[in-house]
Write a protein that holds these residues in place. Structure first.
Motif, PDB file in Angstrom:
ATOM      1  N   GLU A   5       0.836  -1.207   0.000  1.00  0.00           N
ATOM      2  CA  GLU A   5       0.000   0.000   0.000  1.00  0.00           C
ATOM      3  C   GLU A   5       0.870   1.256   0.000  1.00  0.00           C
ATOM      4  OE1 GLU A   5      -3.776  -1.769   2.571  1.00  0.00           O
ATOM      5  OE2 GLU A   5      -2.178  -0.684   3.590  1.00  0.00           O
ATOM      6  N   CYS A   6       1.968   1.196   0.734  1.00  0.00           N
ATOM      7  CA  CYS A   6       2.864   2.352   0.830  1.00  0.00           C
ATOM      8  C   CYS A   6       3.517   2.643  -0.517  1.00  0.00           C
ATOM      9  CB  CYS A   6       3.919   2.102   1.913  1.00  0.00           C
ATOM     10  SG  CYS A   6       5.032   3.507   2.146  1.00  0.00           S
ATOM     11  N   LYS A   7       4.015   1.573  -1.184  1.00  0.00           N
ATOM     12  CA  LYS A   7       4.693   1.759  -2.478  1.00  0.00           C
ATOM     13  C   LYS A   7       3.747   2.327  -3.529  1.00  0.00           C
ATOM     14  CE  LYS A   7       8.364  -1.578  -1.824  1.00  0.00           C
ATOM     15  NZ  LYS A   7       9.012  -2.801  -2.277  1.00  0.00           N
ATOM     16  N   GLU A   8       2.473   1.960  -3.445  1.00  0.00           N
ATOM     17  CA  GLU A   8       1.492   2.486  -4.396  1.00  0.00           C
ATOM     18  C   GLU A   8       1.267   3.984  -4.192  1.00  0.00           C
ATOM     19  OE1 GLU A   8      -1.197  -1.573  -4.891  1.00  0.00           O
ATOM     20  OE2 GLU A   8      -2.049   0.163  -3.877  1.00  0.00           O
ATOM     21  N   LYS A   9       1.519   4.494  -2.998  1.00  0.00           N
ATOM     22  CA  LYS A   9       1.255   5.902  -2.685  1.00  0.00           C
ATOM     23  C   LYS A   9       2.512   6.768  -2.680  1.00  0.00           C
ATOM     24  CE  LYS A   9      -3.073   5.210  -0.556  1.00  0.00           C
ATOM     25  NZ  LYS A   9      -4.024   5.514  -1.563  1.00  0.00           N
ATOM     26  N   LEU A  10       3.703   6.169  -2.912  1.00  0.00           N
ATOM     27  CA  LEU A  10       4.953   6.933  -2.780  1.00  0.00           C
ATOM     28  C   LEU A  10       5.055   8.091  -3.779  1.00  0.00           C
ATOM     29  CD1 LEU A  10       7.697   4.259  -1.996  1.00  0.00           C
ATOM     30  CD2 LEU A  10       6.712   5.977  -0.483  1.00  0.00           C
ATOM     31  N   VAL A  11       4.674   7.873  -5.005  1.00  0.00           N
ATOM     32  CA  VAL A  11       4.773   8.951  -6.008  1.00  0.00           C
ATOM     33  C   VAL A  11       3.854  10.104  -5.625  1.00  0.00           C
ATOM     34  CG1 VAL A  11       4.391   9.543  -8.436  1.00  0.00           C
ATOM     35  CG2 VAL A  11       5.482   7.382  -7.855  1.00  0.00           C
ATOM     36  N   GLU A  12       2.647   9.784  -5.214  1.00  0.00           N
ATOM     37  CA  GLU A  12       1.718  10.832  -4.795  1.00  0.00           C
ATOM     38  C   GLU A  12       2.239  11.546  -3.541  1.00  0.00           C
ATOM     39  OE1 GLU A  12      -1.473   7.679  -5.273  1.00  0.00           O
ATOM     40  OE2 GLU A  12      -2.656   9.535  -5.305  1.00  0.00           O
ATOM     41  N   TYR A  13       2.897  10.798  -2.666  1.00  0.00           N
ATOM     42  CA  TYR A  13       3.502  11.369  -1.445  1.00  0.00           C
ATOM     43  C   TYR A  13       4.579  12.378  -1.809  1.00  0.00           C
ATOM     44  CZ  TYR A  13       6.038  11.490   3.020  1.00  0.00           C
ATOM     45  OH  TYR A  13       6.669  11.888   4.163  1.00  0.00           O
ATOM     46  N   ILE A  14       5.464  12.002  -2.740  1.00  0.00           N
ATOM     47  CA  ILE A  14       6.549  12.904  -3.156  1.00  0.00           C
ATOM     48  C   ILE A  14       5.980  14.155  -3.819  1.00  0.00           C
ATOM     49  CG2 ILE A  14       8.506  13.133  -4.752  1.00  0.00           C
ATOM     50  CD1 ILE A  14       9.060  10.147  -4.293  1.00  0.00           C
ATOM     51  N   GLU A  15       4.937  13.968  -4.631  1.00  0.00           N
ATOM     52  CA  GLU A  15       4.349  15.092  -5.355  1.00  0.00           C
ATOM     53  C   GLU A  15       3.444  15.965  -4.479  1.00  0.00           C
ATOM     54  OE1 GLU A  15       6.300  14.311  -8.826  1.00  0.00           O
ATOM     55  OE2 GLU A  15       4.961  15.987  -8.523  1.00  0.00           O
ATOM     56  N   GLY A  16       3.143  15.497  -3.252  1.00  0.00           N
ATOM     57  CA  GLY A  16       2.294  16.273  -2.350  1.00  0.00           C
ATOM     58  C   GLY A  16       0.831  16.203  -2.718  1.00  0.00           C
ATOM     59  N   LEU A  17       0.389  15.067  -3.253  1.00  0.00           N
ATOM     60  CA  LEU A  17      -0.982  14.926  -3.716  1.00  0.00           C
ATOM     61  C   LEU A  17      -1.878  14.156  -2.742  1.00  0.00           C
ATOM     62  CD1 LEU A  17      -0.179  14.063  -7.451  1.00  0.00           C
ATOM     63  CD2 LEU A  17      -0.850  16.282  -6.517  1.00  0.00           C
ATOM     64  N   LEU A  18      -1.330  13.684  -1.634  1.00  0.00           N
ATOM     65  CA  LEU A  18      -2.121  12.906  -0.669  1.00  0.00           C
ATOM     66  C   LEU A  18      -2.825  13.831   0.324  1.00  0.00           C
ATOM     67  CD1 LEU A  18       0.414  10.029   0.190  1.00  0.00           C
ATOM     68  CD2 LEU A  18      -1.546   9.931  -1.347  1.00  0.00           C
ATOM     69  N   ASP A  19      -4.005  13.344   0.796  1.00  0.00           N
ATOM     70  CA  ASP A  19      -4.662  14.123   1.846  1.00  0.00           C
ATOM     71  C   ASP A  19      -3.907  13.906   3.158  1.00  0.00           C
ATOM     72  OD1 ASP A  19      -7.486  11.828   2.014  1.00  0.00           O
ATOM     73  OD2 ASP A  19      -5.516  11.677   2.935  1.00  0.00           O
ATOM     74  N   GLU A  20      -4.244  14.631   4.164  1.00  0.00           N
ATOM     75  CA  GLU A  20      -3.456  14.660   5.408  1.00  0.00           C
ATOM     76  C   GLU A  20      -3.386  13.292   6.083  1.00  0.00           C
ATOM     77  OE1 GLU A  20      -0.740  16.397   7.403  1.00  0.00           O
ATOM     78  OE2 GLU A  20      -1.751  17.529   5.838  1.00  0.00           O
ATOM     79  N   SER A  21      -4.485  12.540   6.105  1.00  0.00           N
ATOM     80  CA  SER A  21      -4.488  11.238   6.794  1.00  0.00           C
ATOM     81  C   SER A  21      -3.600  10.222   6.059  1.00  0.00           C
ATOM     82  CB  SER A  21      -5.911  10.706   6.929  1.00  0.00           C
ATOM     83  OG  SER A  21      -6.460  10.441   5.654  1.00  0.00           O
ATOM     84  N   GLN A  22      -3.663  10.218   4.726  1.00  0.00           N
ATOM     85  CA  GLN A  22      -2.834   9.305   3.940  1.00  0.00           C
ATOM     86  C   GLN A  22      -1.359   9.692   4.059  1.00  0.00           C
ATOM     87  OE1 GLN A  22      -4.657   9.733   0.092  1.00  0.00           O
ATOM     88  NE2 GLN A  22      -5.790   7.796   0.306  1.00  0.00           N
ATOM     89  N   LYS A  23      -1.100  10.984   4.043  1.00  0.00           N
ATOM     90  CA  LYS A  23       0.275  11.481   4.175  1.00  0.00           C
ATOM     91  C   LYS A  23       0.864  11.043   5.513  1.00  0.00           C
ATOM     92  CE  LYS A  23       2.814  15.831   3.920  1.00  0.00           C
ATOM     93  NZ  LYS A  23       2.704  17.283   3.780  1.00  0.00           N
ATOM     94  N   GLN A  24       0.061  11.134   6.555  1.00  0.00           N
ATOM     95  CA  GLN A  24       0.501  10.744   7.897  1.00  0.00           C
ATOM     96  C   GLN A  24       0.775   9.244   7.943  1.00  0.00           C
ATOM     97  OE1 GLN A  24       1.161  12.910  10.262  1.00  0.00           O
ATOM     98  NE2 GLN A  24       1.770  11.358  11.730  1.00  0.00           N
ATOM     99  N   ALA A  25      -0.085   8.435   7.317  1.00  0.00           N
ATOM    100  CA  ALA A  25       0.078   6.971   7.324  1.00  0.00           C
ATOM    101  C   ALA A  25       1.361   6.570   6.596  1.00  0.00           C
ATOM    102  CB  ALA A  25      -1.130   6.306   6.684  1.00  0.00           C
ATOM    103  N   VAL A  26       1.640   7.209   5.444  1.00  0.00           N
ATOM    104  CA  VAL A  26       2.860   6.901   4.688  1.00  0.00           C
ATOM    105  C   VAL A  26       4.083   7.314   5.491  1.00  0.00           C
ATOM    106  CG1 VAL A  26       4.178   7.450   2.595  1.00  0.00           C
ATOM    107  CG2 VAL A  26       1.724   7.003   2.440  1.00  0.00           C
TER     108      VAL A  26
END
Length: 188
Positions: A5-26
Motif C-alpha cells: 500500500e505504501c509503495k502504491e502511494k509513494l509517487v503521490e507522497y513525493i508530489e504532495g498529492l495525498l490528503d493529510e491522513s494518507q500522508k501521515q500513514a505513509v
C-alpha cells in the motif's frame, strides 16, 4: 499500512498529492520500513534528475539555438519563394510580347512535328522476333570462340525436333525430339 500500500502511494507522497491522513500513514510507515525508505530515496533521486535535466533544456542557449534554426529554415524558404516568383515574373514579361507568343507557338509546333515524324523507319525487337516465333523451321549456326578452331553447332529446328551437327564431330549428327524426349545419334 503495509509495504504494498505504501509503495502504491509513494509517487503521490513525493508530489504532495495525498490528503493529510494518507500522508501521515505513509510517513509513519517510512519511519519503520527500510525497504520503503530505499524506494522513496530512489524515486526522489529520479525526480531530482528530471528536474535538473529540464532546467538544462530550458536554458537560454537552447532557446537561442532553436530560434536560429527556425530563422535559417525561414530564410531558405523565402529564397526559394523569391526564385520561383522571379521565374514566374520573367515568363509573364515574355508572354506579354506578341512576338514571344508567336515564337513559343512555333517551337511547340516544331517539337510536335519532330515527334510525329512519318518518315521514321526504326525497327523494334518485337518486329524482328515475330517472324522467328511464327516460323515452323529455323536454321542457324552457333559459333563458340573466336579463333579458327572455334566449335560450330549447326541446328535445324522444325517444330519440336532439332537436328544438330557439330564441327568437332563432322561424322556425327544428332536428332533431338523434344515432344517424345528422345535423342538419335547418327554416325556417317
Amino acid at each position: 499500512m503495509n509495504c504494498k500500500e505504501c509503495k502504491e502511494k509513494l509517487v503521490e507522497y513525493i508530489e504532495g498529492l495525498l490528503d493529510e491522513s494518507q500522508k501521515q500513514a505513509v510517513s509513519e510507515h517510512l519511519k519503520n520500513c527500510q525497504t520503503c525508505q530505499a524506494e522513496i530515496n530512489e524515486l526522489t533521486g529520479i525526480q531530482n534528475r528530471l528536474i535538473k535535466n529540464s532546467e538544462k533544456l530550458t536554458q537560454k542557449n537552447f532557446e537561442d539555438k532553436v530560434m536560429n534554426n527556425i530563422l535559417r529554415e525561414q530564410n531558405v524558404k523565402l529564397k526559394k519563394a523569391a526564385q520561383a516568383g522571379s521565374a514566374l515574373k520573367l515568363r509573364r514579361n515574355i508572354m506579354k510580347s506578341p512576338l514571344a507568343k508567336l515564337a513559343a507557338a512555333a517551337i511547340i509546333i516544331i517539337a510536335v512535328l519532330v515527334g510525329i515524324n512519318p518518315f521514321k523507319t526504326s525497327i523494334t525487337l518485337a518486329q524482328v522476333i515475330k517472324p522467328i516465333l511464327n516460323s515452323r523451321t529455323i536454321i542457324f549456326d552457333m559459333i563458340s570462340g573466336t579463333d579458327e578452331n572455334a566449335m560450330t553447332i549447326h541446328e535445324i529446328v522444325v517444330d519440336s525436333r532439332i537436328r544438330r551437327t557439330m564441327s568437332n564431330m563432322p561424322t556425327m549428327t544428332m536428332i533431338i525430339d523434344m515432344d517424345n524426349e528422345k535423342l538419335l545419334s547418327l554416325d556417317n
